[in-house]
Structures are given as structure tokens and as C-alpha cells.
Design an enzyme around this catalytic site. Structure first.
Site, PDB file in Angstrom:
ATOM      1  N   ASP A  72      19.659  -8.547 -89.711  1.00 46.57           N
ATOM      2  CA  ASP A  72      19.644  -9.529 -88.631  1.00 46.57           C
ATOM      3  C   ASP A  72      19.340  -8.888 -87.284  1.00 46.57           C
ATOM      4  O   ASP A  72      19.640  -9.447 -86.223  1.00 46.57           O
ATOM      5  CB  ASP A  72      20.988 -10.270 -88.569  1.00 46.57           C
ATOM      6  CG  ASP A  72      22.157  -9.321 -88.317  1.00 46.57           C
ATOM      7  OD1 ASP A  72      21.928  -8.087 -88.318  1.00 46.57           O
ATOM      8  OD2 ASP A  72      23.281  -9.804 -88.119  1.00 46.57           O
ATOM      9  N   HIS A 276      -3.461  11.030 -82.028  1.00 49.30           N
ATOM     10  CA  HIS A 276      -2.303  10.178 -81.748  1.00 49.30           C
ATOM     11  C   HIS A 276      -1.018  10.806 -82.285  1.00 49.30           C
ATOM     12  O   HIS A 276      -0.168  10.126 -82.846  1.00 49.30           O
ATOM     13  CB  HIS A 276      -2.503   8.783 -82.338  1.00 49.30           C
ATOM     14  CG  HIS A 276      -3.497   7.955 -81.583  1.00 49.30           C
ATOM     15  ND1 HIS A 276      -4.021   6.778 -82.062  1.00 49.30           N
ATOM     16  CD2 HIS A 276      -4.066   8.130 -80.368  1.00 49.30           C
ATOM     17  CE1 HIS A 276      -4.868   6.264 -81.185  1.00 49.30           C
ATOM     18  NE2 HIS A 276      -4.909   7.069 -80.141  1.00 49.30           N
ATOM     19  N   ASP A 293      -0.160  12.442 -73.430  1.00 49.89           N
ATOM     20  CA  ASP A 293      -0.833  11.164 -73.180  1.00 49.89           C
ATOM     21  C   ASP A 293       0.280  10.122 -73.127  1.00 49.89           C
ATOM     22  O   ASP A 293       0.793   9.698 -74.157  1.00 49.89           O
ATOM     23  CB  ASP A 293      -1.819  10.879 -74.301  1.00 49.89           C
ATOM     24  CG  ASP A 293      -2.668   9.638 -74.061  1.00 49.89           C
ATOM     25  OD1 ASP A 293      -2.246   8.782 -73.257  1.00 49.89           O
ATOM     26  OD2 ASP A 293      -3.735   9.516 -74.676  1.00 49.89           O
ATOM     27  N   ASP A 304      -1.918   4.601 -68.114  1.00 47.45           N
ATOM     28  CA  ASP A 304      -2.372   5.424 -69.241  1.00 47.45           C
ATOM     29  C   ASP A 304      -2.948   6.724 -68.679  1.00 47.45           C
ATOM     30  O   ASP A 304      -4.076   6.732 -68.181  1.00 47.45           O
ATOM     31  CB  ASP A 304      -3.420   4.647 -70.040  1.00 47.45           C
ATOM     32  CG  ASP A 304      -3.802   5.340 -71.341  1.00 47.45           C
ATOM     33  OD1 ASP A 304      -3.274   6.421 -71.623  1.00 47.45           O
ATOM     34  OD2 ASP A 304      -4.639   4.775 -72.078  1.00 47.45           O
ATOM     35  N   HIS A 384     -14.006  10.433 -80.011  1.00 47.31           N
ATOM     36  CA  HIS A 384     -13.557   9.119 -79.538  1.00 47.31           C
ATOM     37  C   HIS A 384     -14.361   8.680 -78.324  1.00 47.31           C
ATOM     38  O   HIS A 384     -15.179   9.434 -77.785  1.00 47.31           O
ATOM     39  CB  HIS A 384     -12.052   9.143 -79.217  1.00 47.31           C
ATOM     40  CG  HIS A 384     -11.642  10.132 -78.169  1.00 47.31           C
ATOM     41  ND1 HIS A 384     -11.853   9.930 -76.819  1.00 47.31           N
ATOM     42  CD2 HIS A 384     -11.017  11.348 -78.272  1.00 47.31           C
ATOM     43  CE1 HIS A 384     -11.376  10.951 -76.139  1.00 47.31           C
ATOM     44  NE2 HIS A 384     -10.875  11.838 -76.992  1.00 47.31           N
ATOM     45  N   HIS A 388     -11.403   2.779 -71.938  1.00 42.49           N
ATOM     46  CA  HIS A 388     -11.151   1.408 -72.373  1.00 42.49           C
ATOM     47  C   HIS A 388     -10.626   0.618 -71.182  1.00 42.49           C
ATOM     48  O   HIS A 388     -10.190   1.182 -70.176  1.00 42.49           O
ATOM     49  CB  HIS A 388     -10.138   1.382 -73.521  1.00 42.49           C
ATOM     50  CG  HIS A 388      -8.874   2.153 -73.241  1.00 42.49           C
ATOM     51  ND1 HIS A 388      -7.836   1.663 -72.483  1.00 42.49           N
ATOM     52  CD2 HIS A 388      -8.500   3.417 -73.597  1.00 42.49           C
ATOM     53  CE1 HIS A 388      -6.872   2.567 -72.399  1.00 42.49           C
ATOM     54  NE2 HIS A 388      -7.245   3.644 -73.055  1.00 42.49           N
ATOM     55  N   HIS A 395      -4.880  -1.127 -74.304  1.00 38.01           N
ATOM     56  CA  HIS A 395      -6.286  -1.346 -74.642  1.00 38.01           C
ATOM     57  C   HIS A 395      -6.541  -2.817 -74.327  1.00 38.01           C
ATOM     58  O   HIS A 395      -6.419  -3.690 -75.193  1.00 38.01           O
ATOM     59  CB  HIS A 395      -6.553  -1.027 -76.109  1.00 38.01           C
ATOM     60  CG  HIS A 395      -6.427   0.424 -76.432  1.00 38.01           C
ATOM     61  ND1 HIS A 395      -6.250   0.912 -77.693  1.00 38.01           N
ATOM     62  CD2 HIS A 395      -6.442   1.523 -75.621  1.00 38.01           C
ATOM     63  CE1 HIS A 395      -6.165   2.229 -77.671  1.00 38.01           C
ATOM     64  NE2 HIS A 395      -6.269   2.618 -76.418  1.00 38.01           N
ATOM     65  N   GLU A 413     -11.407   9.171 -70.174  1.00 42.23           N
ATOM     66  CA  GLU A 413     -10.625  10.146 -70.918  1.00 42.23           C
ATOM     67  C   GLU A 413     -11.448  10.983 -71.907  1.00 42.23           C
ATOM     68  O   GLU A 413     -11.262  10.892 -73.123  1.00 42.23           O
ATOM     69  CB  GLU A 413      -9.498   9.447 -71.670  1.00 42.23           C
ATOM     70  CG  GLU A 413      -9.928   8.246 -72.507  1.00 42.23           C
ATOM     71  CD  GLU A 413      -8.771   7.637 -73.280  1.00 42.23           C
ATOM     72  OE1 GLU A 413      -8.005   8.387 -73.916  1.00 42.23           O
ATOM     73  OE2 GLU A 413      -8.630   6.405 -73.230  1.00 42.23           O
ATOM     74  N   TYR A 417     -11.671  18.898 -78.949  1.00 49.45           N
ATOM     75  CA  TYR A 417     -10.642  19.276 -79.922  1.00 49.45           C
ATOM     76  C   TYR A 417     -11.275  20.229 -80.930  1.00 49.45           C
ATOM     77  O   TYR A 417     -12.250  19.856 -81.606  1.00 49.45           O
ATOM     78  CB  TYR A 417     -10.099  18.028 -80.626  1.00 49.45           C
ATOM     79  CG  TYR A 417      -9.803  16.904 -79.651  1.00 49.45           C
ATOM     80  CD1 TYR A 417      -8.564  16.797 -79.025  1.00 49.45           C
ATOM     81  CD2 TYR A 417     -10.795  15.973 -79.318  1.00 49.45           C
ATOM     82  CE1 TYR A 417      -8.311  15.776 -78.118  1.00 49.45           C
ATOM     83  CE2 TYR A 417     -10.560  14.956 -78.411  1.00 49.45           C
ATOM     84  CZ  TYR A 417      -9.316  14.867 -77.806  1.00 49.45           C
ATOM     85  OH  TYR A 417      -9.081  13.866 -76.904  1.00 49.45           O
ATOM     86  N   ARG A 434      -7.535  16.932 -73.400  1.00 49.50           N
ATOM     87  CA  ARG A 434      -7.983  15.616 -72.935  1.00 49.50           C
ATOM     88  C   ARG A 434      -7.471  15.420 -71.512  1.00 49.50           C
ATOM     89  O   ARG A 434      -6.332  15.804 -71.203  1.00 49.50           O
ATOM     90  CB  ARG A 434      -7.469  14.505 -73.855  1.00 49.50           C
ATOM     91  CG  ARG A 434      -7.940  13.110 -73.468  1.00 49.50           C
ATOM     92  CD  ARG A 434      -7.775  12.085 -74.601  1.00 49.50           C
ATOM     93  NE  ARG A 434      -6.397  11.798 -74.964  1.00 49.50           N
ATOM     94  CZ  ARG A 434      -5.828  12.193 -76.098  1.00 49.50           C
ATOM     95  NH1 ARG A 434      -6.504  12.946 -76.963  1.00 49.50           N
ATOM     96  NH2 ARG A 434      -4.566  11.880 -76.377  1.00 49.50           N
ATOM     97  N   GLU A 436      -7.225  12.275 -68.660  1.00 46.30           N
ATOM     98  CA  GLU A 436      -7.409  10.827 -68.557  1.00 46.30           C
ATOM     99  C   GLU A 436      -6.833  10.299 -67.247  1.00 46.30           C
ATOM    100  O   GLU A 436      -5.712  10.641 -66.872  1.00 46.30           O
ATOM    101  CB  GLU A 436      -6.722  10.127 -69.725  1.00 46.30           C
ATOM    102  CG  GLU A 436      -6.794   8.603 -69.678  1.00 46.30           C
ATOM    103  CD  GLU A 436      -6.100   7.964 -70.858  1.00 46.30           C
ATOM    104  OE1 GLU A 436      -6.409   6.799 -71.159  1.00 46.30           O
ATOM    105  OE2 GLU A 436      -5.245   8.626 -71.485  1.00 46.30           O
TER     106      GLU A 436
END
Length: 466
Positions: A72, A276, A293, A304, A384, A388, A395, A413, A417, A434, A436
Site C-alpha cells: 500500500d 547513465h 551529470d 541539467d 550520443h 536536447h 528531455h 553536452e 568515452y 562530458r 554540459e
């Protein structure tokens, strides 16, 4: 530091709790003024009237259900972003209806949970119909028990109905309402002849931020920048990735940003090459990098920011080389953000910049930049997109097949890698970088709203030294 402004931005109280040396919170933004939400509904109605050429229509949105975690216990409720954008109302199980008869009658209707003293004892105050109408500036308010009756009555008067077509459960509900009208066909009641996607119409509106949204997003960026500065200052060998995430959350919440915009990525060493990666119990090691990030959500709006820095406060020669490649790619991408430029232009600039410089250091063997871009050889190191849209969602909504317009907000960004491989020199192994930032499109050029956390190599080293 040489830059006095950067010195001021990096000042903190003990424990990194606040953003200024005087322990003052950022100036409060009045979130109780619901006039801005009513104006957005008026704009939406005008857009729908234009689409329908003045025909009667009904537009319907739902705030969302609470989601069970187990037993619950429910997850914390997060309102549907389109619903919040138009109402400022954040309770679950609420409905909004915008109706126009194509002539003079225009109605904004909200349906929400009834006041219930027992439920309020357990879960907190329920807004109820009286306050939903008066405080949130609706024409009419009903309890959710009336939703079938109210919606069907409005559909009877409509030639067009707009709703989020891609949401299966919503479409099923619409079908049930329309079936009620079908049963009334012999009584002279027809179904609306046009079904429209409300999400697309709202997205076109949301992608251009208004003054209030920009103000909130700038504050969210400042809070997140403060958290990144704190993370840079405390990081050192022996701490866990989870320790760094805890520091980020503390700064967020001490500045009234009680939610994250997305699960924070805190990735050290080889983990930085996992796009991620979630913070883990891995211990930070000497001479490796940490990629963070992370962004807070403030008053519903996301920030972001990504920064990569040396755990020991000093980049190795190979790390410095790759960092400068990524920073240069970001600079080239940002230069493409201007009115009328295609959305994809920053990505194309970043790809070309990264490809050229990876050729220069010998990581891409093809000596032709054009061929390496055409054959996507860069994707071994950069897989990538460069950014965005940003807003109520990290996003955020909006078409990417467009050109930049004033007050659009996006991220920039680029990253590189490098995983271990036979054809890669060992000194480059496990380097993941990275950078960003959050960017507002302006009348001339753009504005970076997240630069209260440094990106220049020497400033990064100085801030992360211990």
C-alpha cells in the site's frame, strides 16, 4: 581565482548549504500567482480555435495516477507536465477540460478529489473544489465523480475533441465516452468528427519559454551549479560515488529544490564510460576522473549540468588532451545556437570538431574528416546527441525538426568515452569526459545559465584540489 566573479560564485557556508557567503537563499519566485497558467490556457484555446476554424471543441487532460511501489506504498506523485503547465495544479486524479462552442462560450473546467477529513489526516490537505476554482482561476470545478457526466455533456456539443492520443489508457477512456454518444445517435447526437492530438499542440507552445519559466529555470541552474561546485570541492580519493551524490542532494534541498530532475549520474574511473551510470559504492581512486551529470528540479522545472574533473585535483596529460577536445567541441556547438539556425547544427559542429581532433591525436586512423564523419567512425568514442530541449521535463517536449527561436532552452553536452582496446594507447583507457550546460536562445546568440560552475581546465583543477 583570477576571476572575482568566479570567486564570489564559489563562496560557500560550512557544509555547502547555501549559495552566497551571507547565507541568503536565492530570491523567492512567487509560485502562487496562477494568472500565468490561465494565460497559457487562453493561448492554447486560441491555437485550438485556429486549428478547428472556429468549430466547437473539447480538450481534455489528466494529471495522472499515483503509482504503487509495493503493497500500500506509493511512489511520490509527479504531475503530468502538460497538465501542470496549464493549471499549476499538482494533485493526482484531476481532470481539466477546455471547451469552446465556437462562438462566445469558453469554459475552463477542473475536476479533482473531494475534501475528505479522514484522508487529509493521513496524507495531507486536499485542495477541494472551492479553492480549485477560485485559487486556480477556473470557471467551474467539480469532484472527479462527475467526470463522465461533464465530459460526455461537452462532447455532445463538440465537433472536435483533443486529447493525448499516444496515451493508450487515455484513448480507451475517450472511446468509452464516445460510445455513450454513439448510443444516443438516434436521438440526434453525433460523435465529434475530428480527433486531434492535444500533446502536439501543447508541445509547440511549451518549447518557447515565457518570462516566468526562464526565471525559474535560471534559479534551478544556479542551485545545480552550486551543487556541482560542492562536489568538486569535497571529491578526493577514498570517498564513494554515493558520498558525492549525497553532497549534491544536500545542496539541492538546502536551496528548496526537493526533487532531482533525473537520477544523478556520478561515475568515477571506468564508470565514466557508462553513459547513465548510477552512483555506487565504488571508491574514488587517485589519478582518475569523475563525471557528474546531475540537476535539480525547482518549481517543476529541470536543470541539467555535467562536469568532469580529476579526483586528485590534477589532470594527467592524456586526460587534459581529451578534456580540451570536448571543451572545444562544446564551444563550436554553442556558436551555432542562434536565431534561424537548424536545431541539428550544434550537433554537426560538435561531431566535426571531435572527429578532427581525435584524428589529430591518432585515435581515429582515417585522415579525412569528411570520410570519418560520413562513415561515423567517431561513434566509437562519441555515440550520443549533443543536446536536447529542457523545461518541465529534463528531455523536454518539442520537435527537433525545427530552427532555433527566441526563448527556446536546450542543453549542449558533447563527450568522448574511450574504452580499453588493442588499438588504443593505454594512457587513454577508461577516460570518459562530458561537459554540459543549459542554454537559452536569445535575440542575438545565446545565454549560458549554468556557468557558475567552471569549465576552464585550470579553474576546474583549482576548484577540485584539496
Amino acid at each position: 581565482m583570477k576571476d572575482s566573479k568566479m570567486q564570489k560564485a564559489n563562496t560557500r557556508e560550512k557544509g555547502g548549504k547555501h549559495l552566497t557567503s551571507k547565507s541568503k537563499r536565492l530570491s523567492k519566485i512567487n509560485s502562487e500567482n496562477y494568472e500565468k497558467f490561465k494565460k497559457r490556457r487562453i493561448t492554447l484555446r486560441k491555437n485550438l480555435q485556429q486549428i478547428t476554424a472556429g468549430k466547437p471543441f473539447t480538450a481534455i487532460l489528466y494529471s495522472g495516477d499515483e503509482t504503487k511501489r509495493n503493497g500500500d506504498v506509493s511512489y511520490p506523485f509527479r504531475c503530468n507536465s502538460n497538465f501542470y503547465y496549464l493549471t499549476g495544479f499538482s494533485e493526482p486524479n484531476a481532470w481539466m477540460v477546455i471547451f469552446s462552442d465556437g462562438k462566445r462560450l469558453n469554459e475552463d473546467i477542473i475536476m479533482s478529489k473531494k475534501k475528505d477529513k479522514t484522508k487529509e489526516l493521513w496524507d495531507g490537505i486536499i485542495i477541494g473544489q472551492r479553492k480549485a476554482k477560485t485559487n486556480y482561476l477556473f470557471d467551474k470545478a467539480y469532484s472527479t465523480e462527475a467526470v463522465d457526466r461533464i465530459v460526455v455533456s461537452k462532447l455532445e456539443e463538440s465537433e472536435c475533441v483533443f486529447f493525448p492520443i499516444a496515451e493508450r489508457s487515455f484513448s480507451q477512456r475517450i472511446s468509452r465516452w464516445l460510445s455513450v454518444l454513439t448510443n444516443k445517435k438516434r436521438m440526434g447526437v453525433d460523435n465529434p468528427g475530428h480527433l486531434g492530438d492535444l500533446s502536439r499542440v501543447i508541445e509547440n507552445q511549451r518549447v518557447i519559454k515565457d518570462t516566468h519559466e526562464l526565471k525559474v529555470m535560471k534559479k534551478a541552474a544556479r542551485i545545480s551549479a552550486a551543487a556541482h561546485r560542492e562536489a568538486m570541492k569535497i571529491s578526493r580519493p577514498g570517498l564513494k560515488e554515493l558520498d558525492i551524490e549525497t553532497a549534491l542532494l544536500q545542496v539541492f534541498r538546502n536551496n528548496e529544490a526537493y526533487e532531482v530532475a533525473y537520477p544523478s549520474i556520478v561515475a568515477s574511473g571506468a564508470n565514466a564510460c557508462i553513459l547513465h551510470h548510477r552512483a555506487s559504492s565504488r571508491i574514488l581512486q587517485k589519478n582518475e576522473l569523475i563525471l557528474i551529470d546531475a540537476g535539480c528540479e525547482f518549481n517543476g522545472y529541470a536543470s541539467d549540468i555535467t562536469r568532469t574533473f580529476p579526483v586528485s585535483g590534477k589532470f594527467t596529460k592524456a586526460q587534459k588532451l581529451i578534456y580540451e577536445i570536448v571543451l572545444l567541441a562544446q564551444r563550436d556547438a554553442i556558436q551555432k545556437i542562434k536565431l534561424g539556425e537548424k536545431y541539428n547544427a550544434p550537433h554537426e559542429a560538435a561531431v566535426r570538431s571531435i572527429t578532427q581532433n581525435l584524428i589529430n591525436v591518432g585515435l581515429i586512423k582515417n585522415r579525412s574528416v569528411d570520410e570519418a564523419v560520413e562513415t561515423q567512425e567517431y561513434r566509437k568514442f562519441y555515440m550520443h546527441r549533443t543536446g536536447h530541449w529542457l523545461g518541465l521535463d529534463v528531455h523536454d517536449v518539442g520537435s527537433y525538426n525545427t530552427t532555433f527561436k527566441k526563448n527556446m532552452v536546450l542543453t549542449v553536452e558533447p563527450g568522448v568515452y574511450i574504452r580499453p582496446a588493442k588499438d588504443i594507447p593505454r594512457e587513454f583507457w577508461n577516460i570518459g569526459i562530458r561537459i554540459e550546460d543549459d542554454v537559452i536562445v536569445k535575440e542575438k546568440g545565446c545565454e549560458l545559465i549554468s556557468r557558475e560552475v567552471p569549465v576552464k581546465l585550470d579553474e576546474v583543477e583549482q576548484l577540485s584540489s584539496f
